[in-house]
Design a protein around this motif. Structure first.
Motif, PDB file in Angstrom:
ATOM      1  N   ASN A 295       0.875  -1.180   0.000  1.00 47.44           N
ATOM      2  CA  ASN A 295       0.000   0.000   0.000  1.00 47.44           C
ATOM      3  C   ASN A 295       0.910   1.227   0.000  1.00 47.44           C
ATOM      4  O   ASN A 295       2.137   1.085   0.043  1.00 47.44           O
ATOM      5  CB  ASN A 295      -0.908  -0.031   1.243  1.00 47.44           C
ATOM      6  N   ILE A 296       0.336   2.431  -0.026  1.00 43.21           N
ATOM      7  CA  ILE A 296       1.190   3.618  -0.184  1.00 43.21           C
ATOM      8  C   ILE A 296       2.128   3.812   1.010  1.00 43.21           C
ATOM      9  O   ILE A 296       3.243   4.305   0.840  1.00 43.21           O
ATOM     10  CB  ILE A 296       0.374   4.918  -0.438  1.00 43.21           C
ATOM     11  N   ILE A 297       1.699   3.426   2.190  1.00 43.29           N
ATOM     12  CA  ILE A 297       2.570   3.610   3.365  1.00 43.29           C
ATOM     13  C   ILE A 297       3.696   2.576   3.346  1.00 43.29           C
ATOM     14  O   ILE A 297       4.870   2.907   3.560  1.00 43.29           O
ATOM     15  CB  ILE A 297       1.723   3.536   4.651  1.00 43.29           C
ATOM     16  N   ARG A 299       4.869   1.158   0.770  1.00 41.21           N
ATOM     17  CA  ARG A 299       5.754   1.511  -0.351  1.00 41.21           C
ATOM     18  C   ARG A 299       6.756   2.581   0.091  1.00 41.21           C
ATOM     19  O   ARG A 299       7.961   2.489  -0.189  1.00 41.21           O
ATOM     20  CB  ARG A 299       4.905   2.032  -1.523  1.00 41.21           C
ATOM     21  N   THR A 300       6.251   3.577   0.803  1.00 43.73           N
ATOM     22  CA  THR A 300       7.123   4.671   1.245  1.00 43.73           C
ATOM     23  C   THR A 300       8.140   4.175   2.279  1.00 43.73           C
ATOM     24  O   THR A 300       9.346   4.426   2.154  1.00 43.73           O
ATOM     25  CB  THR A 300       6.267   5.807   1.854  1.00 43.73           C
ATOM     26  N   PHE A 301       7.668   3.465   3.297  1.00 42.48           N
ATOM     27  CA  PHE A 301       8.589   3.058   4.368  1.00 42.48           C
ATOM     28  C   PHE A 301       9.588   1.996   3.891  1.00 42.48           C
ATOM     29  O   PHE A 301      10.748   2.007   4.312  1.00 42.48           O
ATOM     30  CB  PHE A 301       7.807   2.560   5.583  1.00 42.48           C
ATOM     31  N   SER A 302       9.162   1.081   3.032  1.00 40.66           N
ATOM     32  CA  SER A 302      10.135   0.079   2.565  1.00 40.66           C
ATOM     33  C   SER A 302      11.170   0.738   1.645  1.00 40.66           C
ATOM     34  O   SER A 302      12.336   0.319   1.601  1.00 40.66           O
ATOM     35  CB  SER A 302       9.436  -1.092   1.863  1.00 40.66           C
ATOM     36  N   GLY A 303      10.749   1.804   0.939  1.00 43.47           N
ATOM     37  CA  GLY A 303      11.709   2.547   0.104  1.00 43.47           C
ATOM     38  C   GLY A 303      12.748   3.239   0.973  1.00 43.47           C
ATOM     39  O   GLY A 303      13.961   3.144   0.732  1.00 43.47           O
ATOM     40  N   ALA A 304      12.271   3.943   1.996  1.00 45.58           N
ATOM     41  CA  ALA A 304      13.198   4.624   2.913  1.00 45.58           C
ATOM     42  C   ALA A 304      14.099   3.607   3.604  1.00 45.58           C
ATOM     43  O   ALA A 304      15.290   3.848   3.836  1.00 45.58           O
ATOM     44  CB  ALA A 304      12.401   5.416   3.947  1.00 45.58           C
ATOM     45  N   SER A 305      13.532   2.461   3.902  1.00 45.43           N
ATOM     46  CA  SER A 305      14.280   1.424   4.598  1.00 45.43           C
ATOM     47  C   SER A 305      15.425   0.898   3.731  1.00 45.43           C
ATOM     48  O   SER A 305      16.537   0.678   4.214  1.00 45.43           O
ATOM     49  CB  SER A 305      13.320   0.292   4.958  1.00 45.43           C
ATOM     50  N   THR A 306      15.156   0.720   2.440  1.00 44.23           N
ATOM     51  CA  THR A 306      16.196   0.208   1.528  1.00 44.23           C
ATOM     52  C   THR A 306      17.356   1.188   1.443  1.00 44.23           C
ATOM     53  O   THR A 306      18.524   0.793   1.477  1.00 44.23           O
ATOM     54  CB  THR A 306      15.601  -0.011   0.112  1.00 44.23           C
ATOM     55  N   LEU A 307      17.019   2.479   1.348  1.00 42.50           N
ATOM     56  CA  LEU A 307      18.058   3.483   1.127  1.00 42.50           C
ATOM     57  C   LEU A 307      18.727   3.949   2.409  1.00 42.50           C
ATOM     58  O   LEU A 307      19.792   4.563   2.363  1.00 42.50           O
ATOM     59  CB  LEU A 307      17.459   4.702   0.406  1.00 42.50           C
ATOM     60  N   CYS A 308      18.110   3.681   3.560  1.00 43.63           N
ATOM     61  CA  CYS A 308      18.656   4.264   4.791  1.00 43.63           C
ATOM     62  C   CYS A 308      18.633   3.313   6.001  1.00 43.63           C
ATOM     63  O   CYS A 308      19.694   2.966   6.518  1.00 43.63           O
ATOM     64  CB  CYS A 308      17.889   5.545   5.093  1.00 43.63           C
ATOM     65  N   CYS A 309      17.450   2.879   6.439  1.00 39.43           N
ATOM     66  CA  CYS A 309      17.355   2.157   7.724  1.00 39.43           C
ATOM     67  C   CYS A 309      18.072   0.808   7.676  1.00 39.43           C
ATOM     68  O   CYS A 309      18.905   0.493   8.535  1.00 39.43           O
ATOM     69  CB  CYS A 309      15.896   1.930   8.105  1.00 39.43           C
ATOM     70  N   THR A 310      17.741   0.005   6.662  1.00 40.06           N
ATOM     71  CA  THR A 310      18.371  -1.312   6.520  1.00 40.06           C
ATOM     72  C   THR A 310      19.871  -1.141   6.369  1.00 40.06           C
ATOM     73  O   THR A 310      20.670  -1.889   6.947  1.00 40.06           O
ATOM     74  CB  THR A 310      17.768  -2.017   5.281  1.00 40.06           C
ATOM     75  N   SER A 311      20.238  -0.120   5.596  1.00 42.00           N
ATOM     76  CA  SER A 311      21.647   0.096   5.288  1.00 42.00           C
ATOM     77  C   SER A 311      22.454   0.493   6.525  1.00 42.00           C
ATOM     78  O   SER A 311      23.607   0.084   6.686  1.00 42.00           O
ATOM     79  CB  SER A 311      21.738   1.173   4.202  1.00 42.00           C
ATOM     80  N   ASN A 312      21.845   1.303   7.420  1.00 40.77           N
ATOM     81  CA  ASN A 312      22.562   1.686   8.644  1.00 40.77           C
ATOM     82  C   ASN A 312      22.872   0.442   9.475  1.00 40.77           C
ATOM     83  O   ASN A 312      23.986   0.278   9.983  1.00 40.77           O
ATOM     84  CB  ASN A 312      21.719   2.663   9.466  1.00 40.77           C
TER      85      ASN A 312
END
Ligand SMILES: C[S@@+](CC[C@H](N)C(=O)[O-])C[C@H]1O[C@@H](n2cnc3c(N)ncnc32)[C@H](O)[C@@H]1O
Length: 358
Positions: A295-297, A299-312
């Motif tokens: 869903n839109i949420i 989609r947004t959070f998993s995108g941020a997670s790929t580029l930032c949270c998971t990576s940290n």
């Protein structure tokens, strides 16, 4: 085209619908960068102040180049971020657009999101390399817009919910903070949540900890501006080793899933919690199954997670819970650290709010 797909397999209506969606995403991605510029250059605020403007007037009021402004306005009107009156050639903001794009104190303000997206997409090449080598990028290595944007993005939600709903949803915490308690805000970033709590509970004392020294410096200045620096102490410290002051509340706002060692952070929270105290864990809204995130949420959070949270977390060889961590995976970490109780105390469309007790 994959060799196994034949032209006759393609349904023209489905193809058109999919391509329409992709082109919409092309426009949305570019408009997100342009909305960042609108925030940074004060374009939305100037339109709101003026009521309605021509491109020339907006350029003049913001000390910007008219040719760029003219193009920017077409993009913004095409995306529904500003309104256009063809009869006068003037652009304006509807009340809803004005509040969402210019009023930093409104719970509807979304301006910070464009800073976050801009900073995260700036890291794409680096993240591409980590897709290949499995490494990661630390929070502090991102463009500073990420830190500014995160505060601007999350603060409206904290203003709307933290004091009115989240704290009262915890076991006996509101009473303790009203009377005078001690609070640790771990991974506090720019300290928005810490300062909001300090303003609401004048008898209590607050500590904000983060391992990103620049964020702590920023938080100290914010506390001084807010006039709460006598009761709010911002210190550079890790979530695994922050000082023990026997807190009535230890809070993790949107940070546990980012950490290299979330289990160590929970263990530390258990050690420094006063008897009867609570741990507040605010995490992005996410599903308990993969497909509940479609869903839109999600989609947004998993995108941020790929580029930032998971990576940290991967940069620190951590478990990489990610921004769409399931409730079960968070429960496992928390109970494994010595807590006996873990529950979802409340939620909003964007947040899950958990309480852990010993
Ligand atoms: C997404 S930001 C959230 C910031 C803030 N809590 C908020 O809600 O605006 C995550 C924060 O966690 C901090 N952080 C990550 N790992 C940490 C650790 N091991 N110890 C302390 N802080 C940490 C980062 O530096 C960053 O400021």
């Amino acid at each position: 085209m994959s060799t196994s797909v034949q032209p006759t397999d393609i349904n023209e209506d489905k193809m058109n619908a999919f391509l329409g969606k992709v082109v919409g995403d092309f426009g949305a991605s570019l408009s997100s960068s342009l909305a960042y510029l609108g925030q940074k250059l004060g374009l939305y605020k100037a339109i709101a102040d003026a009521g309605s403007v021509t491109p020339a007037e907006l350029a003049q009021q913001t000390n910007t180049n008219e040719r760029y402004v003219k193009e920017w306005l077409i993009n913004q009107a095409a995306g529904g971020y500003v309104d256009y009156d063809a009869a006068t050639g003037k652009y304006s903001l509807a009340p809803e657009q004005t509040v969402a794009l210019t009023d930093e104190n409104s719970p509807f303000f979304v301006g910070g999101g464009f800073y976050v997206i801009k900073a995260m997409t700036q890291a794409v090449e680096r993240i591409e390399s980590h897709f290949r080598d499995g490494g990661g990028m630390l929070w502090g290595e991102h463009h500073p817009d990420l830190f500014v944007g995160t505060e601007r993005f999350f603060r409206p939600g904290y203003v709307a919910h933290l004091i009115n709903t989240w704290i009262p949803s915890l076991t006996g915490v509101e009473e303790k903070l009203k009377a005078g308690g001690k609070v640790a805000d771990v991974g506090c970033g720019h300290g928005a949540s810490t300062i909001i709590m300090a303003q609401a509970y004048p008898n209590s004392e607050f500590w904000g900890f983060d391992n990103h020294a620049a964020s702590i410096e920023h938080s100290r200045a914010k506390a001084a501006n807010a006039g709460v620096e006598d009761r709010v102490h911002f210190e550079t410290a890790t979530a695994q080793e922050f000082p023990d002051n026997q807190y009535d509340l230890v809070a993790f706002f949107d940070c546990l899933h980012d950490m290299g060692d979330p289990a160590g952070a929970c263990k530390r929270a258990a050690e420094v919690l006063a008897p009867g105290g609570s741990v507040l864990i605010v995490e992005p809204m996410a599903g308990n199954t993969v497909e509940e995130n479609f869903n839109i949420i999600g989609r947004t959070f998993s995108g941020a997670s790929t580029l930032c949270c998971t990576s940290n977390s991967l940069a620190l060889d951590g478990p990489a819970l990610g921004a769409v961590a399931t409730e079960e995976s968070i429960r496992k970490i928390v109970l494994g650290a010595g807590f006996k109780e873990f529950r979802r105390a409340t939620e909003t469309p964007f947040n899950r709010v958990f309480e852990a007790r010993k």
